[in-house]
Scaffold this motif. Structure first.
Motif, mmCIF file in Angstrom:
data_model
loop_
_atom_site.group_PDB
_atom_site.id
_atom_site.type_symbol
_atom_site.label_atom_id
_atom_site.label_comp_id
_atom_site.label_asym_id
_atom_site.label_seq_id
_atom_site.Cartn_x
_atom_site.Cartn_y
_atom_site.Cartn_z
ATOM 1 N N ASP A 1 -43.745 0.126 -46.227
ATOM 2 C CA ASP A 1 -42.418 0.486 -46.728
ATOM 3 C C ASP A 1 -41.342 0.144 -45.711
ATOM 4 O O ASP A 1 -40.258 -0.325 -46.071
ATOM 5 C CB ASP A 1 -42.344 1.985 -47.035
ATOM 6 N N PHE A 2 -41.627 0.382 -44.437
ATOM 7 C CA PHE A 2 -40.681 0.076 -43.365
ATOM 8 C C PHE A 2 -40.335 -1.413 -43.373
ATOM 9 O O PHE A 2 -39.157 -1.795 -43.279
ATOM 10 C CB PHE A 2 -41.277 0.475 -42.013
ATOM 11 N N PHE A 3 -41.346 -2.258 -43.498
ATOM 12 C CA PHE A 3 -41.109 -3.703 -43.523
ATOM 13 C C PHE A 3 -40.334 -4.115 -44.776
ATOM 14 O O PHE A 3 -39.441 -4.967 -44.708
ATOM 15 C CB PHE A 3 -42.431 -4.461 -43.442
ATOM 16 N N ARG A 4 -40.653 -3.522 -45.910
ATOM 17 C CA ARG A 4 -39.944 -3.837 -47.148
ATOM 18 C C ARG A 4 -38.465 -3.490 -47.033
ATOM 19 O O ARG A 4 -37.598 -4.270 -47.465
ATOM 20 C CB ARG A 4 -40.563 -3.077 -48.325
ATOM 21 N N ARG A 5 -38.167 -2.329 -46.470
ATOM 22 C CA ARG A 5 -36.773 -1.923 -46.311
ATOM 23 C C ARG A 5 -36.040 -2.851 -45.350
ATOM 24 O O ARG A 5 -34.895 -3.247 -45.609
ATOM 25 C CB ARG A 5 -36.692 -0.480 -45.805
ATOM 26 N N SER A 6 -36.676 -3.201 -44.262
ATOM 27 C CA SER A 6 -36.039 -4.088 -43.285
ATOM 28 C C SER A 6 -35.776 -5.466 -43.890
ATOM 29 O O SER A 6 -34.734 -6.079 -43.640
ATOM 30 C CB SER A 6 -36.925 -4.216 -42.041
ATOM 31 N N GLU A 7 -36.730 -5.951 -44.693
ATOM 32 C CA GLU A 7 -36.551 -7.242 -45.361
ATOM 33 C C GLU A 7 -35.355 -7.189 -46.305
ATOM 34 O O GLU A 7 -34.543 -8.115 -46.362
ATOM 35 C CB GLU A 7 -37.818 -7.606 -46.127
ATOM 36 N N ARG A 8 -35.256 -6.096 -47.061
ATOM 37 C CA ARG A 8 -34.122 -5.941 -47.970
ATOM 38 C C ARG A 8 -32.809 -5.883 -47.200
ATOM 39 O O ARG A 8 -31.823 -6.544 -47.557
ATOM 40 C CB ARG A 8 -34.284 -4.662 -48.786
ATOM 41 N N ASP A 9 -32.784 -5.117 -46.123
ATOM 42 C CA ASP A 9 -31.537 -4.909 -45.387
ATOM 43 C C ASP A 9 -31.068 -6.173 -44.667
ATOM 44 O O ASP A 9 -29.864 -6.452 -44.617
ATOM 45 C CB ASP A 9 -31.707 -3.761 -44.384
ATOM 46 N N VAL A 10 -31.993 -6.934 -44.107
ATOM 47 C CA VAL A 10 -31.569 -8.149 -43.417
ATOM 48 C C VAL A 10 -31.040 -9.162 -44.433
ATOM 49 O O VAL A 10 -30.111 -9.927 -44.137
ATOM 50 C CB VAL A 10 -32.717 -8.738 -42.547
ATOM 51 N N ALA A 11 -31.589 -9.149 -45.651
ATOM 52 C CA ALA A 11 -31.091 -10.037 -46.706
ATOM 53 C C ALA A 11 -29.688 -9.616 -47.146
ATOM 54 O O ALA A 11 -28.812 -10.463 -47.378
ATOM 55 C CB ALA A 11 -32.045 -10.030 -47.897
ATOM 56 N N ARG A 12 -29.453 -8.320 -47.274
ATOM 57 C CA ARG A 12 -28.131 -7.821 -47.671
ATOM 58 C C ARG A 12 -27.086 -8.123 -46.594
ATOM 59 O O ARG A 12 -25.961 -8.527 -46.900
ATOM 60 C CB ARG A 12 -28.187 -6.315 -47.925
ATOM 61 N N ALA A 13 -27.469 -7.916 -45.337
ATOM 62 C CA ALA A 13 -26.539 -8.210 -44.242
ATOM 63 C C ALA A 13 -26.225 -9.703 -44.194
ATOM 64 O O ALA A 13 -25.084 -10.107 -43.919
ATOM 65 C CB ALA A 13 -27.144 -7.747 -42.922
ATOM 66 N N ARG A 14 -27.235 -10.509 -44.466
ATOM 67 C CA ARG A 14 -27.039 -11.960 -44.497
ATOM 68 C C ARG A 14 -25.965 -12.344 -45.511
ATOM 69 O O ARG A 14 -25.116 -13.208 -45.245
ATOM 70 C CB ARG A 14 -28.371 -12.641 -44.842
ATOM 71 N N GLU A 15 -25.966 -11.706 -46.664
ATOM 72 C CA GLU A 15 -24.965 -11.992 -47.694
ATOM 73 C C GLU A 15 -23.555 -11.691 -47.191
ATOM 74 O O GLU A 15 -22.608 -12.431 -47.483
ATOM 75 C CB GLU A 15 -25.259 -11.177 -48.952
#
Length: 270
Positions: A47-61
């Motif tokens: 779950d930690f990795f999934r959240r980090s993946e989502r957040d880095v993608a959102r920040a990238r946008e």
């Protein structure tokens, strides 16, 4: 003197008006709604990795849509007023990124194509430094070296410029049709994962060394039974396994992999 001073002021304010758009309350509410709707209840390392993946993608946008690499590079190149204006921009950028990520990250870092750190939420020591020279042998330098990856995870490491503590870094390339290319990095402390583990559970890497444990004294040390665990995982890379070590007892372990990371969660007898 006055004739030259006034045009300079006008040019400066025109330039600053064209840089990062100030986030509005309505935009912030929309971004916060996205995070709420995409909420991940983090109860495991996966779950930690999934959240980090989502957040880095959102920040990238955010970085791409606001053309932050281009604007911050211009600000840093200014001979007069750049540093002063950057302090105002940093606060605004931090608000934008926080609005689309969970409040669990130690730092946000942005590096431009030439390798210069052009934004950091809190680390003044690395601001303006270059990851190809001054910061080459650090986690940031390795993130830059792996910039061709969609997402690169820099495994547990201490980061001396931040004092004591161990961190994990999630980096992603930020580029688009009309933007300057760069690298965005989320930095998080290992305590966020440690909080998910019970007292008997630790994490080791493929090299057999401890990555995360409630016993901080053993981090980066060799786990004595690593070869035995890895031998089992050569045949099975999914599931939960038990291995009896006569002198130790039964060890329960399972593999966790994400992008370039491969860890083993292990739980030992008391």
């Amino acid at each position: 003197m006055t004739k030259f001073f006034i045009p300079f002021i006008i040019i400066f304010f025109v330039f600053t008006a064209c840089t990062t758009k100030v986030i509005t309350e309505s935009e912030k509410r929309v971004d916060e709604k996205k995070v709420t709707e995409d909420f991940i209840d983090v109860k495991s390392v996966n779950d930690f990795f999934r959240r980090s993946e989502r957040d880095v993608a959102r920040a990238r946008e955010i970085v791409i849509s606001r053309d932050l690499v281009k604007n911050l590079t211009h600000l840093q190149n200014m001979n007069a007023g750049g540093d002063r204006y950057y302090l105002l921009e940093r606060e605004n950028i931090t608000k934008m990124i926080k609005a689309v990520t969970e409040n669990v990250y130690f730092d946000f870092i942005l590096i431009n194509k030439s390798g210069t750190v052009i934004y950091t939420m809190r680390n003044e020591e690395i601001f303006g430094r270059n990851v190809k020279s001054y910061l080459k042998n650090t986690a940031l330098g390795r993130c830059y070296d792996n910039r061709s990856n969609d997402i690169h995870v820099e495994d547990v490491t201490d980061f001396e410029s931040m004092g004591r503590g161990n961190f994990i870094f999630f980096s992603t390339k930020v580029s688009g049709q009309n933007t300057f290319p760069g690298i965005f990095i989320l930095q998080t402390g290992t305590d966020k994962i440690e909080d998910l583990l019970d007292k008997k559970t630790s994490i080791i890497g493929r090299d057999g060394k401890y990555r995360i444990s409630h016993n901080h004294a053993i981090i980066y040390r060799d786990y004595p039974y690593a070869e035995k665990l890895l031998a089992v995982l050569q045949h099975d890379v999914k599931g939960v396994f038990n291995l009896n070590i006569p002198e130790r007892g039964t060890i329960t372990f399972s593999p966790v992999s994400f992008k370039n990371i491969f860890w083993i969660l292990l739980s030992e007898p008391n």
